[in-house]
Write a protein that holds these residues in place. Sequence first.
Motif, PDB file in Angstrom:
ATOM      1  N   ILE A   1       0.831  -1.199   0.000  1.00 10.82           N
ATOM      2  CA  ILE A   1       0.000   0.000   0.000  1.00 10.82           C
ATOM      3  C   ILE A   1       0.867   1.251   0.000  1.00 10.82           C
ATOM      4  N   MET A   2       2.072   1.177   0.588  1.00 14.63           N
ATOM      5  CA  MET A   2       3.006   2.308   0.523  1.00 14.63           C
ATOM      6  C   MET A   2       3.438   2.568  -0.915  1.00 14.63           C
ATOM      7  N   LEU A   3       3.671   1.485  -1.672  1.00 11.86           N
ATOM      8  CA  LEU A   3       4.050   1.653  -3.072  1.00 11.86           C
ATOM      9  C   LEU A   3       2.933   2.343  -3.860  1.00 11.86           C
ATOM     10  N   ILE A   4       1.690   1.914  -3.631  1.00 13.44           N
ATOM     11  CA  ILE A   4       0.557   2.547  -4.297  1.00 13.44           C
ATOM     12  C   ILE A   4       0.412   3.996  -3.843  1.00 13.44           C
ATOM     13  N   ASP A   5       0.579   4.222  -2.552  1.00 15.91           N
ATOM     14  CA  ASP A   5       0.443   5.568  -2.005  1.00 15.91           C
ATOM     15  C   ASP A   5       1.469   6.516  -2.616  1.00 15.91           C
TER      16      ASP A   5
END
Length: 369
Positions: A355-359
């Motif tokens: 989710i950090m990568l998407i964020d």
Amino acid sequence: MSFKYKKIIFFSRDLKIGGMEKALVVLLNSLQSDANKITLVLENKTGELLNQLHPDIKVKEYRVCKCKISILRKAVNFLHRTFWRLKYSNKYDFSCNYATYLTIGSRLADIASSNSSLYVHSDYYNYFSKDINSIKEFFLEQGIGYLKKLIFVANEAMTPIESIFPEYAHKFTVVSNLIDLKDIISLSDCSISESKPSKELILFVGRLEECSKRLTRLIESFKIVCEKSSQYELWIIGNGIDYNLCADLINKYGLTEQIKLLGQKTNPYPYMKMSDCVILTSDFEGFPVIYNECLALNKPIVTTIPVSDNFIDIRDFSVVVEKNPDSIAEAILEKRYKNIEFNIPDFNEINRKRIMLIDNIVKNEESII
């Protein structure tokens, strides 16, 4: 000073039960917060998964005219896009066409934000039988030239496309699907009417579509298994255009006692938990959502699809076999899935990093993971 939230918009076809659709729901619910205002636009505002979306996520419908009269269809769709452009041009901080094959989704995403992206859920190199011209035509149509990012769910899906489009490789990244670990474990404990057979239970879960899932290969593999042993049973969960193909083949081979077609299940997790192993016999996939679900439930996999992302290589948690019935049957008969040692990384941490990568993509920032 007023709080500035991010306006995010996603596009997809519908929210009927499927791996991609389940992954979309988990992703949107994970992104939903006071810092993000999320809109989901569906070509058809239908599907069993709609009620699983966070209530603060706004869901809209964008209908595409499919009139058989070409000139009328084109005129209506042109006007619809024009109105969309006038109302939503660059109104969002991030836009994403989540359904790779939904061409209109890429066009609308490009209009909605300069920070636009396309999710690539399958292995299109093998989907198009390695036909370079067809692959080029498809990705150009889906917006590889004008979208800012292409998000692949597996390294194996991205690598051949990189070699075909080296000029766009800087746009590519890999982020596999999220899962709701707590929800899966909780739902796996729900009671079901079926009881586990005394035999080894092999389970298939997925859309019943021959072109991608190779259902004939699945059933032919199990025919070989049943010819050599009476100690196995195959349950098939799912529905689709080739349900009757499966039923006819099961009847043809006289396997109605050994293979059960259970139809669509809104909660397949008790069946997965009950099974001895889960099987995939596809010709091509991205990073199947069911892989993450199996790992969450410590369930071994027999598969024809070896894939990886930045955090998990499925080869470490599965028996990978050749794409033919004999190899698949041999792996089952030898019970190779019993030898898999599960030492799964912390899924909560993996989800957090994904989710950090998407964020970072949403915020238009470089990844620091």
